[in-house]
Design a protein around this motif. Structure first.
Motif, PDB file in Angstrom:
ATOM      1  N   VAL A 197      31.930  -6.632 -21.557  1.00 47.62           N
ATOM      2  CA  VAL A 197      32.012  -5.812 -20.540  1.00 47.62           C
ATOM      3  C   VAL A 197      30.460  -6.101 -19.975  1.00 47.62           C
ATOM      4  O   VAL A 197      29.438  -6.569 -20.552  1.00 47.62           O
ATOM      5  CB  VAL A 197      32.044  -4.447 -20.861  1.00 47.62           C
ATOM      6  N   GLY A 198      30.363  -6.343 -18.474  1.00 48.19           N
ATOM      7  CA  GLY A 198      29.127  -6.209 -17.924  1.00 48.19           C
ATOM      8  C   GLY A 198      28.406  -4.786 -17.897  1.00 48.19           C
ATOM      9  O   GLY A 198      28.939  -3.839 -17.696  1.00 48.19           O
ATOM     10  N   GLU A 199      27.179  -5.124 -18.175  1.00 52.38           N
ATOM     11  CA  GLU A 199      26.432  -3.705 -18.319  1.00 52.38           C
ATOM     12  C   GLU A 199      26.363  -2.964 -16.803  1.00 52.38           C
ATOM     13  O   GLU A 199      26.360  -1.564 -16.970  1.00 52.38           O
ATOM     14  CB  GLU A 199      24.900  -4.083 -18.330  1.00 52.38           C
ATOM     15  N   GLN A 200      26.665  -3.661 -15.814  1.00 49.75           N
ATOM     16  CA  GLN A 200      26.556  -3.100 -14.501  1.00 49.75           C
ATOM     17  C   GLN A 200      27.896  -2.786 -14.034  1.00 49.75           C
ATOM     18  O   GLN A 200      28.057  -2.746 -12.790  1.00 49.75           O
ATOM     19  CB  GLN A 200      25.687  -3.684 -13.556  1.00 49.75           C
ATOM     20  N   ASP A 201      28.929  -2.958 -14.577  1.00 56.21           N
ATOM     21  CA  ASP A 201      30.337  -2.904 -14.363  1.00 56.21           C
ATOM     22  C   ASP A 201      30.628  -1.486 -13.788  1.00 56.21           C
ATOM     23  O   ASP A 201      30.745  -0.764 -14.561  1.00 56.21           O
ATOM     24  CB  ASP A 201      31.372  -3.234 -15.622  1.00 56.21           C
ATOM     25  N   SER A 202      31.008  -1.367 -12.615  1.00 52.50           N
ATOM     26  CA  SER A 202      31.241   0.111 -12.081  1.00 52.50           C
ATOM     27  C   SER A 202      32.819   0.365 -12.132  1.00 52.50           C
ATOM     28  O   SER A 202      33.137   1.699 -12.251  1.00 52.50           O
ATOM     29  CB  SER A 202      30.671  -0.033 -10.689  1.00 52.50           C
ATOM     30  N   LEU A 203      33.550  -0.525 -12.235  1.00 50.55           N
ATOM     31  CA  LEU A 203      35.149  -0.227 -12.365  1.00 50.55           C
ATOM     32  C   LEU A 203      35.592   0.151 -13.768  1.00 50.55           C
ATOM     33  O   LEU A 203      36.367   1.055 -13.903  1.00 50.55           O
ATOM     34  CB  LEU A 203      35.805  -1.663 -11.984  1.00 50.55           C
ATOM     35  N   THR A 204      35.053  -0.583 -14.640  1.00 52.86           N
ATOM     36  CA  THR A 204      35.258  -0.204 -16.092  1.00 52.86           C
ATOM     37  C   THR A 204      34.141  -0.456 -16.868  1.00 52.86           C
ATOM     38  O   THR A 204      33.642  -1.496 -17.518  1.00 52.86           O
ATOM     39  CB  THR A 204      36.440  -1.281 -16.575  1.00 52.86           C
ATOM     40  N   PRO A 205      33.249   0.567 -16.612  1.00 55.35           N
ATOM     41  CA  PRO A 205      31.884   0.684 -17.407  1.00 55.35           C
ATOM     42  C   PRO A 205      31.861   0.441 -18.948  1.00 55.35           C
ATOM     43  O   PRO A 205      32.977   0.753 -19.733  1.00 55.35           O
ATOM     44  CB  PRO A 205      31.384   1.991 -16.733  1.00 55.35           C
ATOM     45  N   PRO A 206      30.617   0.352 -19.458  1.00 56.70           N
ATOM     46  CA  PRO A 206      30.370  -0.084 -20.782  1.00 56.70           C
ATOM     47  C   PRO A 206      31.229   1.156 -21.730  1.00 56.70           C
ATOM     48  O   PRO A 206      31.525   0.992 -22.755  1.00 56.70           O
ATOM     49  CB  PRO A 206      29.141  -0.009 -21.010  1.00 56.70           C
ATOM     50  N   ALA A 207      31.008   2.365 -21.159  1.00 52.12           N
ATOM     51  CA  ALA A 207      31.538   3.467 -22.083  1.00 52.12           C
ATOM     52  C   ALA A 207      32.884   3.348 -22.213  1.00 52.12           C
ATOM     53  O   ALA A 207      33.775   3.695 -23.233  1.00 52.12           O
ATOM     54  CB  ALA A 207      31.352   5.002 -21.264  1.00 52.12           C
ATOM     55  N   LEU A 208      33.896   3.096 -21.393  1.00 51.59           N
ATOM     56  CA  LEU A 208      35.301   2.605 -21.060  1.00 51.59           C
ATOM     57  C   LEU A 208      35.539   1.430 -21.958  1.00 51.59           C
ATOM     58  O   LEU A 208      36.367   1.554 -22.853  1.00 51.59           O
ATOM     59  CB  LEU A 208      35.961   2.578 -19.977  1.00 51.59           C
ATOM     60  N   ALA A 209      34.778   0.565 -22.067  1.00 52.51           N
ATOM     61  CA  ALA A 209      35.136  -0.619 -22.841  1.00 52.51           C
ATOM     62  C   ALA A 209      34.772  -0.366 -24.419  1.00 52.51           C
ATOM     63  O   ALA A 209      35.300  -0.647 -25.456  1.00 52.51           O
ATOM     64  CB  ALA A 209      33.798  -1.820 -22.442  1.00 52.51           C
ATOM     65  N   GLY A 210      33.593   0.927 -24.750  1.00 52.53           N
ATOM     66  CA  GLY A 210      33.543   1.279 -25.939  1.00 52.53           C
ATOM     67  C   GLY A 210      34.631   1.907 -26.526  1.00 52.53           C
ATOM     68  O   GLY A 210      35.129   1.699 -27.600  1.00 52.53           O
ATOM     69  N   ASP A 211      35.621   2.756 -25.603  1.00 53.99           N
ATOM     70  CA  ASP A 211      36.626   3.394 -25.849  1.00 53.99           C
ATOM     71  C   ASP A 211      37.577   2.326 -26.454  1.00 53.99           C
ATOM     72  O   ASP A 211      38.384   2.563 -27.340  1.00 53.99           O
ATOM     73  CB  ASP A 211      37.102   4.262 -24.905  1.00 53.99           C
TER      74      ASP A 211
END
Length: 248
Positions: A197-211
Motif C-alpha cells: 500500500v502507498g503511504e499516501q493512498d487516500s482511496l485504500t489507506p494503510p489502515a485498510l491495508a493493515g486490516d
C-alpha cells in the motif's frame, strides 16, 4: 513459489499497460501474465443481460487459466484487480497458490461510496468519459507530490483513463459497487500473501491495508513511503523490489 506464474490484474479505470514499468523486472524472475479485464483495454464487454458482477470477471480469469493450462498461479491485483482476486478466491480457491494485493481492501463499499460509483457509471454512459473522468480520478490515484512534480506520469495516467470505453467503465463501477465484504472469507485462505500500500493512498489507506493483512493468516504488509493509490505506476522500483523479495 518460483515455479508458479504471476498473474496481475489491473486497477480501475485503467488496463494492463499500468504494469509496464514493472514488466521487465518481474518477467525476468517469473512468468508474468497481465490480462485486460472485461470492457477495459483490449478486452471487449461481452453482451449479457445479467447485472454487473465481479464474479463474472473472476470467471474470465479462471477461463484464462484453463486456456493457458495453468492449474495454480500467484494471483494478485491493484485496487479493482484486488477485488477480482478476492472473487476468484470465492470461485476457485484451488487455483491460487499465493496472493499479491496492491492498494486494495477487503471491505465492501459504504452506502455513500456505492451511490457515488453508480452515479459515475450513469454519467459515463450518458456523457462518455472524455474531459471529466481523468480530472476526477487523478487526485485520488496519485499522490500530491507526484501530481505536482511528475507531469509525464500524470499524462500517462490520463491517457490510460481516457482510452477506456465508457461502457466498460460503467460496468466496472457497477460490479465494484455490488461486491461483498471479503474479510471473513480471507481468514480461511492459507497461502502466502503480500499486501502493498502507498503511504499516501487516500482511496485504500494503510489502515485498510493493515486490516486486509490481518485477515490473511500468512501475510506480509509493505507500506511504500510517499506513494499514492497507484504504487505500480508511481513507485515501480519499490513495488517490484517488494514483490521480488517476497517471491524469494
Amino acid at each position: 513459489m518460483p515455479e508458479l506464474p504471476l498473474v496481475l490484474l489491473h486497477a480501475y479505470p485503467l488496463d494492463a499497460r499500468m504494469w509496464n514499468p514493472l514488466r521487465e523486472s518481474l518477467a525476468a524472475r517469473t512468468r508474468l501474465i497481465t490480462p485486460d479485464q472485461r470492457g477495459l483495454g483490449r478486452t471487449p464487454l461481452p453482451p449479457t443481460n445479467r447485472e454487473p458482477s465481479l464474479d463474472d470477471a473472476a470467471a474470465d480469469v479462471v477461463a484464462m487459466l484453463d486456456k493457458l493450462g495453468l492449474d495454480r498461479v500467484v494471483l494478485g491485483g491493484c485496487s479493482m484487480g484486488g477485488y477480482v482476486t478476492m472473487a476468484v478466491l470465492r470461485r476457485a480457491p484451488e487455483r491460487v497458490g499465493a496472493l499479491v494485493f496492491i492498494d486494495t481492501r477487503a471491505a465492501a463499499d459504504t452506502q455513500q461510496a456505492r451511490a457515488e460509483r453508480l452515479a459515475v457509471a450513469d454519467r459515463a454512459e450518458s456523457e462518455g468519459i472524455e474531459g471529466w473522468l481523468a480530472d476526477d480520478m487523478l487526485p485520488k490515484l496519485l499522490s500530491e507530490h507526484a501530481r505536482s512534480t511528475r507531469p509525464e506520469l500524470v499524462a500517462t495516467v490520463r491517457e490510460l483513463i481516457e482510452s477506456q470505453q465508457p461502457s466498460g467503465v460503467a460496468w466496472a463501477l457497477r460490479a465494484m459497487a455490488a461486491r461483498p465484504d471479503s474479510t471473513e472469507a480471507l481468514r480461511d485462505v492459507d497461502v502466502p500473501a503480500l499486501v502493498i500500500v502507498g503511504e499516501q493512498d487516500s482511496l485504500t489507506p494503510p489502515a485498510l491495508a493493515g486490516d486486509l493483512a490481518d485477515a490473511l493468516p500468512r501475510a506480509r504488509l509493505v507500506v511504500i513511503p510517499g506513494a499514492g493509490h497507484l504504487t505500480p505506476l508511481e513507485t515501480p522500483q519499490q513495488v517490484g523490489d517488494a514483490v521480488l523479495d517476497w517471491l524469494e
